[in-house]
Design an enzyme around this catalytic site. Structure first.
Site, PDB file in Angstrom:
ATOM      1  N   HIS A 188      -3.456   6.439   4.038  1.00 60.93           N
ATOM      2  CA  HIS A 188      -2.047   6.636   4.374  1.00 60.93           C
ATOM      3  C   HIS A 188      -1.603   7.990   3.827  1.00 60.93           C
ATOM      4  O   HIS A 188      -2.014   8.401   2.743  1.00 60.93           O
ATOM      5  CB  HIS A 188      -1.173   5.572   3.704  1.00 60.93           C
ATOM      6  CG  HIS A 188      -1.312   4.188   4.272  1.00 60.93           C
ATOM      7  ND1 HIS A 188      -2.099   3.880   5.367  1.00 60.93           N
ATOM      8  CD2 HIS A 188      -0.716   3.025   3.888  1.00 60.93           C
ATOM      9  CE1 HIS A 188      -1.985   2.585   5.622  1.00 60.93           C
ATOM     10  NE2 HIS A 188      -1.166   2.044   4.741  1.00 60.93           N
ATOM     11  N   CYS A 232       0.811  -1.225   0.000  1.00 59.27           N
ATOM     12  CA  CYS A 232       0.000   0.000   0.000  1.00 59.27           C
ATOM     13  C   CYS A 232       0.845   1.276   0.000  1.00 59.27           C
ATOM     14  O   CYS A 232       0.610   2.190  -0.786  1.00 59.27           O
ATOM     15  CB  CYS A 232      -0.938   0.013   1.206  1.00 59.27           C
ATOM     16  SG  CYS A 232      -0.134  -0.442   2.763  1.00 59.27           S
TER      17      CYS A 232
END
Lengths: 331, 331
Positions: free
Chosen positions: A239, A126
């Site tokens: 994120h 990710c």
């Protein structure tokens, strides 16, 4: 197409099924798979409820695409089996990413790599995906030599139990009660933990090595240098990354804006604008904001890059790879 | 010594009074000062309660040391007045830090600068102090050429109202209610904000410029290059920084450990150890952990630096400067 999802009850697995539905992926049959523990649970797909089956060799018979998100150990065991049954496995774990025979693909960046698979295609980590989606278009014009990334990673990257632990940890703190963490080594509520994945004897964590090795592989750029510190923050989803990128040539802000505004999957924010993870949660885009000439490094831009780790960082990227592979099948 | 504290009811002002008491600073009279709004409030000091007075020229008569923590505008107005009354002003705001006639002091790093004051000594910014306390001893031996710092800054750096807003923002989120922030531009609960202080047309924020300019001034090192992104995180107390430091010469981990283990005010953590802000809150030390050879930069170390922003980042550093100045007075 017959599509299996292994890890169908996990955060990423559920998001994969949601993305398949949202993007109208041509699913003729959905086969949700999981460990024996989750077998029998019901999954919603296109208004119907489908029972989760325990993973087995038989479950992969006739499957065209198998989306895996069930951890590295499970992938190591089951991906070759699914592939031998004729499925194309798109694996979200770290098991196959650095295998030289397995393509590691971000569809906006290196789609043609997906075409050379031998039954398994790996989905990058990710934190790597959002950095590379932002940097690749700039790299193509200005040759990226080095980047540093310091990450602010949400707990959903760890899984469902981490979301519960975040809330529990926060509630305990608000009530002045002691809290004993189980998922993380220390309480995550009102705290930050510079520790994602095990650290080796060099002091670098697994998540930090991924940023280096996966970026090099995806960009086919083995001299690329990367500094990285990965940090868990008390955010549920999304994120964020503070990136400094140094190029072989001087690049102006205007050039960066122009390139990124045409880059697929990117939303560039000009001037001092930026987005936060709370705003990016649920979105498919990689947001690149606060782009500025770096204060301390020549030929370098600083930027703030945010994306939903469960969408572009995992499920969406995997389904996009499935789209790539299936469109090739059509041709 | 007669000691005035301007901003006595604020987070840093209260911490200053606590530190004066804890360190047994030779206070003969404590004069807590604030704006008219806070006058009349009571402050605890050595078991007594002292009434907060409104700041005025008269209040500084006979004062030896005046600790200021009331914002830049208040400092600009009152520091010269206090100094003209004969007090040595130790100012925690940004008002005087970059004034060439005002020393900017970290007692562990450049104590002798404090001796050349003209009545005002500036306390550096919290985020700068902890970075420089960690880097200065390494710089002396290996010549620091560049560092990058990405910060994870707690809300107590903003003040009391930010602590309340953090809790309110978190509670609203847990209850699924909308939240309208007043202190920060966006909700801080379950979020991170890459935005500390106003950003100028270069895209750099005030907090980021401070890291560059204050580090150069404290270290007397005007060719030092600094990259910086400063980020607010939902932590109450304690700032964390991911730092990459590049030196003129190669430095080994063993050399770094040896130097930092003897450095005043530093606790070095060897191997993969680190501390988090929740653990560092209330401590006087600057914790340096996860020291490792940087993955991507030659002659560089990565490290994770944590300290309590209200203690070493503000109140403690100011009182240490007062100790320096008063010990000189004794000589």
């Amino acid at each position: 197409m017959k599509v299996a999802v292994l890890g169908a009850t996990g955060l990423v697995g559920q998001e994969m099924i949601k993305v398949l539905e949202e993007r109208n992926f041509p699913v003729t049959e959905l086969i949700p798979l999981a460990s024996g523990k989750s077998a029998g649970k019901l999954i919603d797909f296109r208004g119907a409820q489908i029972e989760v089956r325990e993973v087995s060799r038989e479950a992969f018979q006739g499957v065209d695409i198998a989306l895996f998100s069930a951890g590295a150990d499970v992938s190591e065991k089951w991906a070759p089996i699914a592939a031998s049954c004729g499925a194309v496995v798109i694996d979200n774990s770290s098991a196959w990413r650095m295998n030289p025979k397995v393509p590691l693909v971000i569809p906006e960046v290196n789609p043609s790599d997906a075409m050379h698979h031998r039954g398994i295609i790996a989905n990058p980590n990710c934190a790597t995906i959002q950095a590379v989606v932002a940097l690749a278009p700039l790299h193509r014009r200005f040759c990226l030599e080095y980047f540093s990334a310091v990450t602010f990673q949400s707990v959903s990257g760890t899984g469902k139990e981490a979301l519960t632990e975040l809330d529990d940890s926060i509630r305990s703190n608000l009530e002045g009660k002691p809290f004993k963490p189980e998922v993380y080594p220390l309480p995550i509520g009102f705290n930050v933990l510079p520790h994602i994945g095990p650290m080796d004897e060099s002091g670098v964590s697994e998540e930090e090595w991924k940023m280096l090795h996966e970026s090099r592989k995806i960009l086919h750029h083995h001299r690329l240098q990367v500094s990285c510190t990965t940090v868990r923050v008390p955010v549920r989803r999304g994120h964020s990354e503070a990136i400094v990128a140094q190029f072989g040539e001087h690049i102006t802000l205007e050039e960066a804006y122009a390139i990124l505004s045409e880059a697929p999957g990117v939303e560039v924010m000009t001037g001092n604008n930026y987005i936060t993870p709370l705003q990016a949660a649920g979105s498919d885009l990689v947001y690149v904001g606060r782009i500025r000439y770096d204060m301390g490094m020549p030929r370098a831009l600083s930027m703030w890059v945010v994306s939903d780790n469960l969408r572009k960082g995992a499920a969406l990227n995997a389904v996009q790879i499935a789209e790539l592979v299936s469109s090739k099948a059509d041709v």
